[in-house]
Structure formats: structure tokens, C-alpha cells
Design a protein around this motif. Structure first.
Motif, short mmCIF file in Angstrom:
data_model
loop_
_atom_site.label_atom_id
_atom_site.label_comp_id
_atom_site.label_asym_id
_atom_site.label_seq_id
_atom_site.Cartn_x
_atom_site.Cartn_y
_atom_site.Cartn_z
N UNK A 164 0.13 5.43 -0.57
CA UNK A 164 -0.64 5.74 0.63
C UNK A 164 0.30 5.97 1.81
N UNK A 223 0.83 -1.21 0.00
CA UNK A 223 0.00 0.00 0.00
C UNK A 223 0.87 1.26 0.00
N UNK A 224 2.08 1.17 0.57
CA UNK A 224 3.00 2.31 0.48
C UNK A 224 3.40 2.53 -0.97
N UNK A 225 3.64 1.42 -1.69
CA UNK A 225 4.02 1.52 -3.09
C UNK A 225 2.88 2.06 -3.95
#
Lengths: 295, 264
Positions: free
Chosen positions: A176, A171-173
């Protein structure tokens, strides 16, 4: 079990429903074991008692409790994400700090609401008995909270929330900021715990600084019992299971307390032991069931 | 278009375990470059990709993407410009969410994740069309949890997610290494197809020298945290695996000699 004990268990089950839904959010969705609720539940009670005593509408006092609980949870979230303190430890720190905060909020260890307005007044004024009014109103509140969370978890933010718990790298990628998601989610969870505290304080007629002891265990017990009995295949199912788990948990406690075996009967002081046993049973039951099925 | 200048990355700085992972990387990546990166273990290939994506902070140097200096941007902010596919097929997708929910998250890369519906009905048609291009039959399984898919299917889905919104640069970190040979070939073909169709700029780390020579228009070799070979166009086409190996052993030999010179 008497009718009153049954309705009392329902009332408790629904009042703790908010807390249980909040615990589901942190514990299951976010994978964040959050002990802050032991402090944010009495915080909600304290804020509600103080604001009602100051003449605020009892329904509006719930919003104050929600906001206070959210702030408490956000502190835990910030300690964890910005100051890199382990989630469990961060929540314990906020929890013990809240004990002092709650004493400050009330100005004393406990506060009664005798003769003050509560959210139950509209119902009791309409002629519904106290024992029916509380389970009814809290049931409606819990159902609304469930629908709110069901909607939230299916929004774009809700998907990001679920992914933050399941796969933070992914989700960081996708761009977010997981820190923000964690702070908001833990905040919301504790906001819900505080609303539980406010409802309990209004139905019991008092807020007490020690009423939060063991809140997280009760919350986890409800979530786990619910999952074991009702399944958690989809989000909707899992939310419903958590809420029903809260009812089953309170009914099981009430049942145990009304149990008489000859001379022996349980007293409220046995509650912690009973809770621990219940959670152990709920945790081991699925494994035992599988073993029996295989034979 | 992407400029890497004097990039230095040191692990365990100031301790006895200090490692100079990248010692002054300089690289100009032009628009549309498809660069393959080779190098032995510990050469700094993955570190370079992690520094670009922002999962590692750099010790000194600059990274520019277009007109933006992204050197100090956090990882989630860089994701607005940079997308990546990991070696581990489980890392790029969320197993507990459905295929369409994963794609919906990817379709919002770099945008606000607000309180609108997670999966919009209008998106489903787009997702189905894009999934059909993979040729894996996933277009009929939009509601299936991604955890039910195989590693190859997950990697193909990750590729699709990484390119659903066109990135300024696509980072591929040995993304076929964990797959069986046949699936690896399929995913590789899909990679080529997506890069060619969308004219993507891409960096691909690989351990396979033949692959490194076959794919892309440019090849760089890393060793000891430095770029020791950077060839493109005709030079790259003429290069054989033997030439590469020769280069490889040459630098290793040199490193060996210099080590011995230090010790003696």
C-alpha cells in the motif's frame, strides 16, 4: 438552561459533528494531528456563502465546500508526505495560508447570507420552527456522515487507512502506498470540516474569516470527551462516541454560560478557558477513575 | 531469477560518519533457492534485505526480479513481488486490526485497496483453512484483535500473511531471534514447511550457524559488505560449524592484518 439554549447547543453539536468525525479520522485513525481544520472550516463557510450568493442551490453549495476542504487537506497531506514536512507543521502552514485564501474567496472579512436560500428552507417552509429545524436537519446529516465513515472504515481502503495509522511498515510491506492514503484521508477529514463550516454559516446567516479560531481544540475536546464518556472499543462505538462527544461538549458550554453563582456568571469570552478545563477533565478522568477503583 | 549486481549502499554519505555498508554485492538467486545468510554484526545482512525490499534506496548497482529491474521501485511497489518477515514480531502485523482483517490486507498484497468490503465472506473460509495449518487454534479467533496474540503467534501469522499470495522471493530477517527457544523452533518448522510446500525462493538471515547449515540449499557469508562465501548443494552439506568458524576467523584475521598494514 432554556429550551432555546438547549436546541441551540444541539444545533451546534450536530453542525460541528462533521468536523468532529473528521478530526477522529485524522487524530485517532491516522495518528495525524491536523490543525488545517482551523482554516478549512471557514473555507467551507466562505465557499458556501459565495456560491449561494451566486445563485447555487444551498445543498449543492455543501458539495463545493466539501471539495474545497478536501483540496485544502490534500495540500497538508502532500506537504507532509511528498515534501517531508512534519505533520503538525505542515498543517499549520496550510492553516495560515488558508486565512489569506479565505479572504480572497469572499473578497472581504465576512459575508452575510441575509435573505438568501439555505439548506433549512425546505423545513422552515414546511412550518417547522427555525430552532427545531436546524438540530433536526443537521442531526440527519451527521447520522449519514457517521454511517458513511463506518462503511468506509470497513472497506479494503478503510483497513489500509487504519493500518497506515497503526503500523506503517506493515501496510507498506503489503503493497500500500501510504502517502496516497494519508493525502486522501487528511483531504476527507478537511472536507468534513468544511461542510461543518458551510452548515454553520447557513444556520448563523454569515461567514466570517475568524470563525475557525480554536476549531481543532473544539474537535479534539469532543473526540476526547466522547471517548471518556462512551468508550471506543469498536469503530462503530468510537464514531458514535465522537458525535455524542460533540453534543456533550456544546451542551456543557451552554450549561456553563447559563450558570449564575450570585453575582458571577460566565461570558462568551471565558469560552477558551472553559474548553481547556473541559479537555483537562476529560483527559484526567479515566486515570482518576482507575485510581479510585483500585482502592 | 533474481539478480543482484554490484550493489552498493553507503550510509551518511559525504559526512565523517560515512559507512560503506554494501560494497558491490553480486548474487544470482535461482528459482527455489532457500539461502541462509550469516555474518558478524555490521556485515551488511540486514542492509542487504532492506535494499532488496526497498526500505533503503541503493547508491549504485541493479536489482532484477524476473524480467523487471526493480532498483528504483518504491517499497510498496516491490511488495507486489517481495514479501518479508521482520525480527520484531510487532512489525509484520497490525495490532489494532483483527486476525481476519490482517489476512484480508495480506490477501490483497500488490492489488488495489478499493471501496469493496475489507473482509469478504468468501475469504473467511480460506483464512480459517490456512490458519488451521498453523496448529495454533487461531482459526477460531478470526475476529480477535492481533494485539491480543503472543509474539510467537504474531510471527506465525506474519509468515502466513507473507506467503498467502505467493511472493517471487521471501525475505526473513532473523525472524525467530525475538522468540523464546521453543516458539522459535515452532516458527522455524513452520517456515520450512511453507517454503517446501509452495516451492518458495527465500533469503533468511540468521546468527545461528547450525541453523544456517541445517536449513536451505545454499549458504552465503557476508563480511564488510561483501559476499565472502557462497556454497550450495553437496559442499554445503559437507560443511560443519567448525569449518564455518574457521572461515569466519580467517576473514576477520585478514581484515585485522590489512587494517594494521594501513595503520603502520
Amino acid at each position: 438552561m432554556t429550551y432555546f439554549a438547549f436546541m441551540g447547543a444541539l444545533e451546534q453539536g450536530f453542525a460541528y459533528g462533521f468536523l468532529v468525525l473528521g478530526v477522529y479520522l485524522t487524530f485517532r485513525v491516522l495518528d495525524f494531528p491536523d490543525l488545517t481544520v482551523d482554516g478549512s472550516l471557514p473555507l467551507g463557510a466562505a465557499v458556501s456563502a459565495v456560491t449561494i450568493s451566486a445563485g447555487v442551490n444551498p445543498f449543492v453549495s455543501l458539495l463545493f465546500a466539501l471539495a474545497a476542504g478536501f483540496a485544502a487537506g490534500a495540500v497538508t497531506g502532500i506537504l507532509n508526505t511528498k515534501f517531508k514536512i512534519l505533520h503538525l507543521l505542515a498543517s499549520i502552514l496550510t492553516m495560515i495560508a488558508l486565512y489569506s485564501v479565505n479572504l480572497r474567496v469572499m473578497g472581504r472579512p465576512n459575508m452575510t447570507l441575509l435573505g438568501k436560500a439555505t439548506v433549512l428552507d425546505p423545513l422552515t417552509n414546511a412550518g417547522i420552527g427555525m430552532f427545531n429545524a436546524a438540530p433536526l436537519l443537521f442531526g440527519i446529516f451527521s447520522a449519514l456522515a457517521l454511517l458513511l465513515l463506518f462503511w468506509l472504515l470497513h472497506t479494503a481502503f478503510g483497513l489500509a487507512m487504519q493500518a497506515t495509522g497503526a503500523n506503517r511498515q506493515m501496510i507498506t510491506s503489503q503493497g500500500v502506498n501510504t502517502d496516497r492514503v494519508i493525502i486522501l484521508t487528511v483531504g476527507l477529514s478537511n472536507g468534513f470540516a468544511a461542510v461543518s463550516g458551510a452548515l454553520l454559516c447557513q444556520s448563523q446567516g454569515a461567514a466570517d474569516v475568524n470563525m475557525g479560531v480554536g476549531t481543532i481544540v473544539a474537535g479534539l475536546a469532543s473526540v476526547i470527551v466522547g471517548e471518556t464518556l462512551f468508550g471506543c472499543r469498536s469503530i462503530g462505538r468510537a464514531l458514535l462516541a465522537a458525535l455524542l462527544g460533540s453534543l456533550v461538549y456544546r451542551l456543557a458550554i451552554a450549561l456553563a454560560l447559563s450558570l449564575k453563582l450570585g453575582q458571577f456568571s460566565f461570558t462568551p469570552s471565558d469560552l477558551n478557558l472553559l474548553t481547556a478545563l473541559l479537555v483537562v477533565i476529560a483527559l484526567t478522568l479515566p486515570g482518576l477513575r482507575n485510581k479510585v477503583w483500585r482502592r | 531469477m533474481i539478480e543482484i549486481k554490484d550493489l552498493v549502499k553507503i550510509f551518511h554519505r559525504g559526512s565523517v560518519n560515512e559507512v560503506l555498508a554494501l560494497s558491490g554485492i553480486n548474487l544470482d538467486i535461482r528459482q527455489g533457492d532457500f539461502i541462509t545468510i550469516i555474518g558478524s554484526n555490521g556485515a551488511g545482512k540486514s542492509t542487504l534485505l532492506n535494499c532488496l525490499a526497498g526500505s533503503l534506496t541503493i547508491d549504485s548497482g541493479h536489482i532484477r526480479v524476473g524480467s523487471e529491474d526493480v532498483s528504483r521501485w518504491p517499497e510498496h511497489q516491490r511488495a507486489t513481488l517481495i514479501s518479508r518477515v521482520f525480527q520484531d514480531p510487532l512489525l509484520g502485523t497490525c495490532g489494532s486490526l483483527s486476525i481476519e482483517q490482517n489476512l484480508a490486507l495480506a490477501n490483497r498484497r500488490g492489488k488495489v485497496h478499493g471501496l469493496g468490503p475489507g473482509v469478504k465472506r468468501s475469504d473467511q473460509e480460506l483464512f480459517r483453512k490456512q490458519l488451521a495449518l498453523l496448529g495454533l487454534g487461531l482459526e477460531n479467533r478470526l475476529k480477535d484483535k492481533v494485539g491480543l496474540l503472543s509474539g510467537g503467534q504474531r510471527q506465525a501469522l506474519t509468515l502466513l500473511m507473507a506467503t498467502l499470495i505467493k511472493p517471487q522471493i521471501l525475505l526473513l530477517d532473523e525472524h525467530t531471534a525475538a522468540l523464546d527457544p521453543k516458539t522459535a523452533q515452532q516458527v522455524l518448522e513452520l517456515t520450512q514447511q511453507l517454503i517446501a510446500e509452495q516451492h518458495l525462493t527465500a533469503l533468511m538471515v540468521t546468527h545461528n550457524m547450525r541453523q544456517a547449515l541445517q536449513l536451505g540449499n545454499r549458504l552465503i557469508m557476508l563480511h564488510g559488505g561483501r559476499v565472502i562465501l557462497d556454497i550450495s548443494g553437496k559442499d554445503k552439506e559437507k560443511m560443519t560449524v567448525e569449518d564455518l568458524l574457521e572461515q569466519f576467523y580467517k576473514v576477520r584475521g585478514e581484515a585485522f592484518v590489512s587494517d594494521r598494514m594501513l595503520l603502520v
